[in-house]
Every structure is written in structure tokens, then in C-alpha cells.
Design an enzyme around this catalytic site. Structure first.
Site, PDB file in Angstrom:
ATOM      1  N   ARG A 158       0.823  -1.222   0.000  1.00 68.33           N
ATOM      2  CA  ARG A 158       0.000   0.000   0.000  1.00 68.33           C
ATOM      3  C   ARG A 158       0.849   1.261   0.000  1.00 68.33           C
ATOM      4  O   ARG A 158       0.479   2.266   0.608  1.00 68.33           O
ATOM      5  CB  ARG A 158      -0.951   0.029   1.205  1.00 68.33           C
ATOM      6  N   ARG A 209      -3.210   6.778   1.278  1.00 69.73           N
ATOM      7  CA  ARG A 209      -3.659   7.999   1.961  1.00 69.73           C
ATOM      8  C   ARG A 209      -2.655   8.642   2.916  1.00 69.73           C
ATOM      9  O   ARG A 209      -2.833   9.784   3.305  1.00 69.73           O
ATOM     10  CB  ARG A 209      -4.957   7.710   2.717  1.00 69.73           C
ATOM     11  N   ARG A 266      -6.351  11.965  -5.628  1.00 69.40           N
ATOM     12  CA  ARG A 266      -7.640  11.307  -5.432  1.00 69.40           C
ATOM     13  C   ARG A 266      -8.768  12.346  -5.442  1.00 69.40           C
ATOM     14  O   ARG A 266      -9.830  12.112  -6.008  1.00 69.40           O
ATOM     15  CB  ARG A 266      -7.622  10.554  -4.112  1.00 69.40           C
ATOM     16  N   TYR A 315     -15.139 -11.306   0.214  1.00 71.08           N
ATOM     17  CA  TYR A 315     -15.771  -9.997  -0.045  1.00 71.08           C
ATOM     18  C   TYR A 315     -17.054 -10.159  -0.858  1.00 71.08           C
ATOM     19  O   TYR A 315     -18.032  -9.446  -0.651  1.00 71.08           O
ATOM     20  CB  TYR A 315     -14.800  -9.068  -0.768  1.00 71.08           C
ATOM     21  N   ASP A 331      -6.994  -2.169  -7.201  1.00 69.74           N
ATOM     22  CA  ASP A 331      -7.523  -2.834  -6.011  1.00 69.74           C
ATOM     23  C   ASP A 331      -7.855  -4.278  -6.358  1.00 69.74           C
ATOM     24  O   ASP A 331      -8.148  -4.586  -7.510  1.00 69.74           O
ATOM     25  CB  ASP A 331      -8.785  -2.127  -5.508  1.00 69.74           C
TER      26      ASP A 331
HETATM   27  O1  CP3 Z   1      -0.004  -1.493  -2.512  1.00 74.28           O
HETATM   28  C1  CP3 Z   1      -0.305  -0.538  -3.262  1.00 74.28           C
HETATM   29  O2  CP3 Z   1       0.175   0.613  -3.119  1.00 74.28           O
HETATM   30  C2  CP3 Z   1      -1.246  -0.785  -4.436  1.00 74.28           C
HETATM   31  C3  CP3 Z   1      -2.591  -0.487  -4.149  1.00 74.28           C
HETATM   32  C4  CP3 Z   1      -3.528  -1.420  -3.422  1.00 74.28           C
HETATM   33  C5  CP3 Z   1      -4.782  -0.954  -2.965  1.00 74.28           C
HETATM   34  N1  CP3 Z   1      -5.482  -2.023  -2.515  1.00 74.28           N
HETATM   35  C6  CP3 Z   1      -5.233   0.435  -3.014  1.00 74.28           C
HETATM   36  C7  CP3 Z   1      -6.301   0.865  -2.092  1.00 74.28           C
HETATM   37  C8  CP3 Z   1      -3.457  -2.787  -3.157  1.00 74.28           C
HETATM   38  C9  CP3 Z   1      -2.307  -3.768  -3.392  1.00 74.28           C
HETATM   39  C10 CP3 Z   1      -4.706  -3.153  -2.600  1.00 74.28           C
HETATM   40  C11 CP3 Z   1      -5.054  -4.526  -2.236  1.00 74.28           C
HETATM   41  C12 CP3 Z   1      -6.224  -4.782  -1.427  1.00 74.28           C
HETATM   42  N2  CP3 Z   1      -7.448  -4.164  -1.490  1.00 74.28           N
HETATM   43  C13 CP3 Z   1      -6.326  -5.818  -0.470  1.00 74.28           C
HETATM   44  C14 CP3 Z   1      -5.250  -6.826  -0.181  1.00 74.28           C
HETATM   45  C15 CP3 Z   1      -4.170  -6.294   0.653  1.00 74.28           C
HETATM   46  C16 CP3 Z   1      -4.554  -6.043   2.061  1.00 74.28           C
HETATM   47  O3  CP3 Z   1      -4.483  -4.883   2.468  1.00 74.28           O
HETATM   48  O4  CP3 Z   1      -4.861  -7.023   2.748  1.00 74.28           O
HETATM   49  C17 CP3 Z   1      -7.606  -5.770   0.083  1.00 74.28           C
HETATM   50  C18 CP3 Z   1      -8.156  -6.672   1.165  1.00 74.28           C
HETATM   51  C19 CP3 Z   1      -8.319  -4.731  -0.574  1.00 74.28           C
HETATM   52  C20 CP3 Z   1      -9.735  -4.348  -0.386  1.00 74.28           C
HETATM   53  C21 CP3 Z   1      -9.859  -2.971   0.062  1.00 74.28           C
HETATM   54  N3  CP3 Z   1      -9.608  -1.876  -0.731  1.00 74.28           N
HETATM   55  C22 CP3 Z   1     -10.237  -2.521   1.339  1.00 74.28           C
HETATM   56  C23 CP3 Z   1     -10.579  -3.419   2.513  1.00 74.28           C
HETATM   57  C24 CP3 Z   1     -10.227  -1.136   1.284  1.00 74.28           C
HETATM   58  C25 CP3 Z   1     -10.699  -0.201   2.374  1.00 74.28           C
HETATM   59  C26 CP3 Z   1      -9.735  -0.138   3.478  1.00 74.28           C
HETATM   60  C27 CP3 Z   1      -8.890   1.063   3.329  1.00 74.28           C
HETATM   61  O5  CP3 Z   1      -7.666   0.963   3.427  1.00 74.28           O
HETATM   62  O6  CP3 Z   1      -9.506   2.150   3.157  1.00 74.28           O
HETATM   63  C28 CP3 Z   1      -9.788  -0.745   0.000  1.00 74.28           C
HETATM   64  C29 CP3 Z   1      -9.582   0.629  -0.503  1.00 74.28           C
HETATM   65  C30 CP3 Z   1      -8.219   0.982  -0.988  1.00 74.28           C
HETATM   66  N4  CP3 Z   1      -7.477   0.231  -1.827  1.00 74.28           N
HETATM   67  C31 CP3 Z   1      -7.529   2.179  -0.691  1.00 74.28           C
HETATM   68  C32 CP3 Z   1      -6.317   2.118  -1.382  1.00 74.28           C
HETATM   69  C33 CP3 Z   1      -5.232   3.170  -1.447  1.00 74.28           C
HETATM   70  C34 CP3 Z   1      -8.044   3.316   0.144  1.00 74.28           C
HETATM   71  C35 CP3 Z   1      -9.106   4.011  -0.658  1.00 74.28           C
HETATM   72  C36 CP3 Z   1      -9.040   5.486  -0.558  1.00 74.28           C
HETATM   73  O7  CP3 Z   1      -8.181   6.117  -1.206  1.00 74.28           O
HETATM   74  O8  CP3 Z   1      -9.888   5.983   0.167  1.00 74.28           O
END
Ligand code: CP3
Length: 357
Positions: free
Chosen positions: A33, A37, A46, A160, A83
Site C-alpha cells: 500500500r 492515503r 484522489r 468480499y 484494487d
Molecule cells: O499497494 C499498493 O500501493 C497498491 C494499491 C492497493 C490498494 N489495494 C489500493 C487501495 C493494493 C495492493 C490493494 C489490495 C487490497 N485491497 C487488499 C489486499 C491487501 C490487504 O491490504 O490485505 C484488500 C483486502 C483490498 C480491499 C480494500 N480496498 C479494502 C478493505 C479497502 C478499504 C480499506 C482502506 O484501506 O480504506 C480498500 C480501498 C483501498 N485500496 C484504498 C487504497 C489506497 C483506500 C481508498 C481510498 O483512497 O480511500
């Protein structure tokens, strides 16, 4: 620069060499990640995009945020901004990202009948925006920096898809798996096919390594983990041996520390570790069959620089001498981390790891 010279630079970068367990000058590092943010420039892009999904679906903007952490820190790899939930979205579940709730599906899976109607995803068609983002990012990245492509594991995606949202107690998906065993396996098989095709397409578009995020494998019992999660990740690794030949695959099961031997048997090149295990213990168990990625506690980045340095030194010492370690956090970086702590960590890994190579 000639195309051959560019390829040589990329193939000899620290990250890909460490994945192949070839000698490196210092331990490579990237952060799960890393585009997110905690970076003010991410929040600005964003905002410009309007929302998270538009950011994912606009290749120029996805490229921009993928590059942001590399402009700030001396990271050894980029990970394409996207994502894991874009696959279920492409299957028609209707993904929405709700502020302070996280991802929500408009049409979650609630019956076996619904599962049999789901078709697999054709990445070139349904997820062409991700492939375009990979191509755009590859063109804009320095030649020596590899790009990682990723997907969710079939089990994690199924969680999910059945739960319908991220904040959950898993009661729906565990009940569904017990009451509709055949439908659950059908769903996992469709997802394994889709994830395999999607990852192979990302490799063709320019990804140099592929990672599978099995965020929820760790909630299962050992026999359930083998049948519901690992078996389908093994199928993906097997498929990629022909469709993305020579592209290393990293499997990351959060909470999977007890199963590393089984995970290594899939033939993956690397295993991602969360922070609950000792990386040296795992290395001793597995020998040099796979590379290991991890595993600093994401909350450690809230500590003082001295404490971060201490914990980083502990992990490097525990892994010990030689290649095959890619430094990372044990899970994604959290939104409330100060970017200065990341800069400190990246510098510390470079400084402290030279001694082990
Ligand atoms: O690693 C990176 O920089 C690449 C980007 C990336 C995102 N999601 C961007 C994201 C990656 C590799 C993911 C994978 C992801 N997404 C997983 C597996 C990895 C892990 O963390 O276990 C999972 C379970 C998700 C599902 C998901 N997406 C959730 C549960 C959420 C909400 C939680 C949160 O952090 O807000 C997201 C949203 C998400 N995906 C964000 C980002 C940067 C935040 C969204 C925002 O900008 O508001």
C-alpha cells in the site's frame, strides 16, 4: 538506451535478483500500500479524480499515484495502483467505495444459483483500464525499477463477494461454504481462472513480478485453508508457469505463518510474511526453496526512529546473511503514518543490510 540494455537493467535490479535468490548489494525494500492515503500527494490526486474508483479506472491518474512513493523514497519496486476488488466488480457485483465504510458490493453473492450464473473475467475486455495503467506506468518508470502486478486470492475475493463489505465477522461466507460446498468450489474455480488470466495479462503489459494477496486465508482451519485457499493459489501458480513464464510469483497469506511449507510446495518464488512470525525461523524451515518478503509490524512506523531502527535491525539479523529477503511491512501501511517514518525506514534498511551481503 537500447531495449536490450533496458532489459538488462531491469532484470538485474535488487528486487528481481532477491526474488531469484541471486546476490545483491543490499536488501531491497518496497511497502505494501505504498501509494495511499498517508501521502498528501495521493490525497490530492484522489481529490482531483473525484473518487477512488475513478482513480483506479483512469490510467494516467493510476500511473501518477503509482509513481508518487518512488519520487519520495528510494524504493526498489513499484506496485501498480488498483484494487483486488476490480475482478468481482468486472463480474457484475457493482463495487462502491464508501467513505469510512470501505468497499461495498451492490449485488453480493447470496445464493448458489447466483454463483452458477457468474462468468469468468476476460482481462483484455473487462479490465482493459488496468492493463492500460500497467503499460502507461511501465513507460514512465525508471528502467531499473520493476513493476509488481497483483490480484486477490480466490478465497479472499470470495469472502468480499459473499460478505458484501469489508468490515465483517465472516459469518456469511463461512455459512455459505458449509451449506453450498459445491457452489463455493465453483466460485473459487471461476475466480482462480480469472485471476490467472488477469495476472498473465498484467505480466504481458509490463509487470515484472506478480503477487497474490490472501488477506483472509488466516481465518481458516488448516484443512479448510488447504481446500478453500491454498489449492486455488496453487492452481494460479501452475497456470502462470506457462502463461507468464519466468515471472516470479509471491504468495502472501496474512496469518499463514503455520503453513509456509505447504505454501512453498506450490512452486511460488516467494512467500510474504506478516509480522507475527520470526523470519529467521521461517528461513530455517524452508532452506533456500523460496525468497521471503516482510515483515515489520505496520504499527512500528508509529514508534520513534530509534525503535524503528532496532526492529529493522532485528529482522535483518534474524534473516541473516545472503540474498532471498525482500524487506516489507507485514501488512499494508496505515493512513495515519508520517511519510518521514517511511523515509527513515528505507534509509535504515539500506544502511543496515549491506553488512549481510
Ligand atoms: O499497494 C499498493 O500501493 C497498491 C494499491 C492497493 C490498494 N489495494 C489500493 C487501495 C493494493 C495492493 C490493494 C489490495 C487490497 N485491497 C487488499 C489486499 C491487501 C490487504 O491490504 O490485505 C484488500 C483486502 C483490498 C480491499 C480494500 N480496498 C479494502 C478493505 C479497502 C478499504 C480499506 C482502506 O484501506 O480504506 C480498500 C480501498 C483501498 N485500496 C484504498 C487504497 C489506497 C483506500 C481508498 C481510498 O483512497 O480511500
Amino acid at each position: 538506451m537500447t531495449a536490450r540494455r533496458e532489459m538488462h537493467l531491469l532484470e538485474n535490479c535488487r528486487f528481481l535478483r532477491a526474488l531469484r535468490r541471486q546476490p545483491v548489494d543490499q536488501t531491497p525494500i518496497w511497502i505494501m500500500r505504498q501509494a495511499g492515503r498517508y501521502l498528501p500527494e495521493y490525497r490530492a490526486t484522489r481529490k482531483r479524480a473525484g473518487d477512488f474508483l475513478t482513480l483506479c479506472r483512469t490510467p494516467e491518474l493510476a500511473c501518477e499515484v503509482t509513481l508518487q512513493p518512488l519520487e519520495r523514497f528510494a524504493l526498489d519496486a513499484a506496485i501498480i495502483f488498483s484494487d483486488i476488488l476490480v475482478i468481482p466488480d468486472a463480474m457484475g457485483l457493482g463495487l462502491k467505495m464508501e467513505e469510512s465504510v470501505g468497499p461495498v458490493f451492490e449485488n453480493p453473492v447470496s445464493s448458489a444459483r447466483q454463483v452458477y450464473k457468474l462468468g469468468s473475467v476476460d482481462p483484455e475486455d473487462d479490465l482493459s483500464y488496468v492493463l492500460e495503467a500497467v503499460r502507461t506506468t511501465r513507460r514512465n518508470l525508471p528502467h531499473s525499477i520493476p513493476l509488481i502486478g497483483f490480484a486477490g486470492s480466490p478465497w479472499t475475493l470470495a469472502v468480499y463477494m459473499v460478505e458484501g463489505r469489508s468490515k465483517t465477522d465472516f459469518s456469511k461466507v463461512t455459512a455459505f461454504a458449509r451449506q453450498n460446498t459445491a457452489a463455493m468450489h465453483h466460485l473459487l474455480k471461476v475466480l482462480a481462472d480469472s485471476v490467472s488470466d488477469y495476472l498473465a495479462a498484467k505480466a504481458s503489459a509490463g509487470a515484472s513480478a506478480l503477487m497474490v494477496f490472501d488477506t483472509w486465508g488466516g481465518i481458516l482451519s488448516t484443512p479448510e485453508y488447504e481446500s478453500l485457499s491454498l489449492a486455488y493459489m496453487a492452481e494460479i501458480v501452475e497456470n502462470l508457469k506457462t502463461s507468464a513464464k519466468d515471472v516470479p510469483v509471491i504468495l502472501f497469506t496474512k496469518g499463514g505463518g503455520a503453513w509456509v511449507e505447504r505454501i512453498a510446495q506450490t512452486g511460488c518464488q516467494a512467500i510474504g510474511l506478516d509480522w507475527t512470525v520470526d523470519i529467521g525461523d521461517i528461513r530455517r524451515k524452508l532452506g533456500d526453496r523460496v525468497a521471503l518478503q516482510g515483515n515489520l509490524d505496520p504499527d512500528s512506523l508509529k514508534l520513534s526512529n530509534d525503535e524503528i531502527e532496532q526492529q529493522t535491525a532485528d529482522i535483518l539479523r534474524s534473516y541473516g546473511t545472503g540474498s532471498g529477503h525482500i524487506f516489507n511491512l507485514g501488512h499494508g501501511i496505515k493512513p495515519d503514518i508520517d511519510p518521514a517514518k517511511v523515509a527513515f525506514l528505507v534509509d535504515a534498511v539500506g544502511r543496515l543490510s549491506k553488512h549481510y551481503h
